[in-house]
Write an enzyme that holds these catalytic residues in place. Structure first.
Site, PDB file in Angstrom:
ATOM      1  N   ASP A  28       3.379  -2.153   0.507  1.00 27.90           N
ATOM      2  CA  ASP A  28       2.948  -2.796  -0.739  1.00 27.90           C
ATOM      3  C   ASP A  28       4.003  -3.763  -1.252  1.00 27.90           C
ATOM      4  O   ASP A  28       3.677  -4.799  -1.854  1.00 27.90           O
ATOM      5  CB  ASP A  28       2.639  -1.751  -1.809  1.00 27.90           C
ATOM      6  CG  ASP A  28       1.365  -0.976  -1.520  1.00 27.90           C
ATOM      7  OD1 ASP A  28       0.634  -1.357  -0.582  1.00 27.90           O
ATOM      8  OD2 ASP A  28       1.096   0.013  -2.228  1.00 27.90           O
ATOM      9  N   THR A  29       5.269  -3.433  -1.028  1.00 30.04           N
ATOM     10  CA  THR A  29       6.355  -4.323  -1.452  1.00 30.04           C
ATOM     11  C   THR A  29       6.310  -5.627  -0.677  1.00 30.04           C
ATOM     12  O   THR A  29       6.497  -6.714  -1.231  1.00 30.04           O
ATOM     13  CB  THR A  29       7.723  -3.644  -1.233  1.00 30.04           C
ATOM     14  OG1 THR A  29       7.761  -2.417  -1.961  1.00 30.04           O
ATOM     15  CG2 THR A  29       8.850  -4.553  -1.696  1.00 30.04           C
ATOM     16  N   VAL A  30       6.049  -5.527   0.630  1.00 27.36           N
ATOM     17  CA  VAL A  30       5.933  -6.725   1.465  1.00 27.36           C
ATOM     18  C   VAL A  30       4.755  -7.581   0.994  1.00 27.36           C
ATOM     19  O   VAL A  30       4.856  -8.809   0.924  1.00 27.36           O
ATOM     20  CB  VAL A  30       5.745  -6.334   2.947  1.00 27.36           C
ATOM     21  CG1 VAL A  30       5.476  -7.564   3.805  1.00 27.36           C
ATOM     22  CG2 VAL A  30       6.977  -5.592   3.454  1.00 27.36           C
ATOM     23  N   THR A  31       3.656  -6.928   0.661  1.00 29.82           N
ATOM     24  CA  THR A  31       2.479  -7.650   0.162  1.00 29.82           C
ATOM     25  C   THR A  31       2.816  -8.431  -1.099  1.00 29.82           C
ATOM     26  O   THR A  31       2.472  -9.615  -1.225  1.00 29.82           O
ATOM     27  CB  THR A  31       1.335  -6.665  -0.145  1.00 29.82           C
ATOM     28  OG1 THR A  31       1.024  -5.905   1.021  1.00 29.82           O
ATOM     29  CG2 THR A  31       0.086  -7.410  -0.595  1.00 29.82           C
ATOM     30  N   GLY A  69       0.147  -5.018   6.989  1.00 28.70           N
ATOM     31  CA  GLY A  69      -0.903  -4.246   7.644  1.00 28.70           C
ATOM     32  C   GLY A  69      -0.361  -3.438   8.816  1.00 28.70           C
ATOM     33  O   GLY A  69      -0.703  -2.266   8.984  1.00 28.70           O
ATOM     34  N   ASP A  90      -4.108 -11.735  -1.732  1.00 25.53           N
ATOM     35  CA  ASP A  90      -4.433 -12.837  -0.819  1.00 25.53           C
ATOM     36  C   ASP A  90      -5.135 -13.958  -1.578  1.00 25.53           C
ATOM     37  O   ASP A  90      -4.859 -15.149  -1.363  1.00 25.53           O
ATOM     38  CB  ASP A  90      -5.347 -12.356   0.312  1.00 25.53           C
ATOM     39  CG  ASP A  90      -4.569 -11.693   1.440  1.00 25.53           C
ATOM     40  OD1 ASP A  90      -3.319 -11.796   1.444  1.00 25.53           O
ATOM     41  OD2 ASP A  90      -5.213 -11.076   2.312  1.00 25.53           O
TER      42      ASP A  90
END
Length: 224
Positions: A28-31, A69, A90
């Site tokens: 979630d952090t990367v997102t 992902g 996104d």
């Protein structure tokens, strides 16, 4: 386009994703960081007319969509929340990219074209509607995927052309691709709408929303 070459790109980002997992970074952090990076690259540099630099910054972050992902699947932390967050952010990133280009054309010292600002805005709206059409259809148990301009195709094409349009000093390239995306996205919305209508007409018994009747639609003999 990214989806069509997902296997190749997965091999490319695997070492990065594994390193992040070893460092204890959450998907979630990367997102979230990826969306912030994409949005910053588009909204800071595009309006100034620094298209190539904005694309470079965006590209550094756009592959977070694959990295998060992979990290979620590898770590066994895939969840409905992660999927929702990824999909929602996104759309924010997409909006920032096209919104930055709208601001570029609205800037009299950069793109300076009211017409192209309108075309880019239309491409943004139709792109968002394309995604919504699919989500709404799926919420009704129907299908509305495919079409001329899917999300990844729109994003990759506009970034690649924006880069070369600026580097080669050929602004006509970006104008052509934005016109094409606006038209293709509109056609995609129509295609998906017709597909949903066809599915509904093919199964009239399952066409209702299963909503309760209005309060004033009382049965004969009953009290209001």
């Amino acid at each position: 386009m990214l989806n069509r070459f997902r296997q190749f790109w997965t091999k490319v980002i695997t070492p990065i994703a594994n390193l992040l997992l070893r460092l204890g970074v959450k998907p979630d952090t990367v997102t979230l960081v990826g969306t912030i990076g994409v949005s910053a690259g588009a909204l800071i540099f595009f309006p100034r007319g620094q298209l190539w630099l904005g694309v470079v910054i965006i590209t550094c972050f756009v592959f977070s969509d694959l990295i998060d992902g992979y990290m979620a699947r590898t770590s066994g932390t895939s969840s409905k929340w992660g999927s929702y967050l990824d999909s929602t952010l996104d759309r924010l990133g997409d909006g920032a990219v096209f919104g930055g280009l709208v601001m570029y054309y609205a800037n009299s010292k950069a793109g300076d074209s009211t017409l192209m600002a309108a075309v880019t805005l239309w491409a943004l709206v139709m792109g968002a509607t394309t995604s919504y059409a699919r989500a709404k259809a799926e919420s009704l148990g129907l299908h509305a995927s495919g079409g001329l301009a899917e999300r990844s195709d729109r994003l990759v094409s506009v970034l690649v052309i924006a880069f070369f349009s600026d580097v080669l000093n050929l602004p006509i390239l970006l104008k052509i691709v934005l016109w094409a995306l606006a038209i293709a996205s509109t056609i995609t919305v129509i295609q998906r709408s017709l597909s949903v209508r066809k599915q509904v007409l093919a199964d009239p018994a399952n066409a209702g929303l299963d909503t309760p009747p209005p309060a004033d639609a009382a049965e004969p003999g009953s009290e209001d």
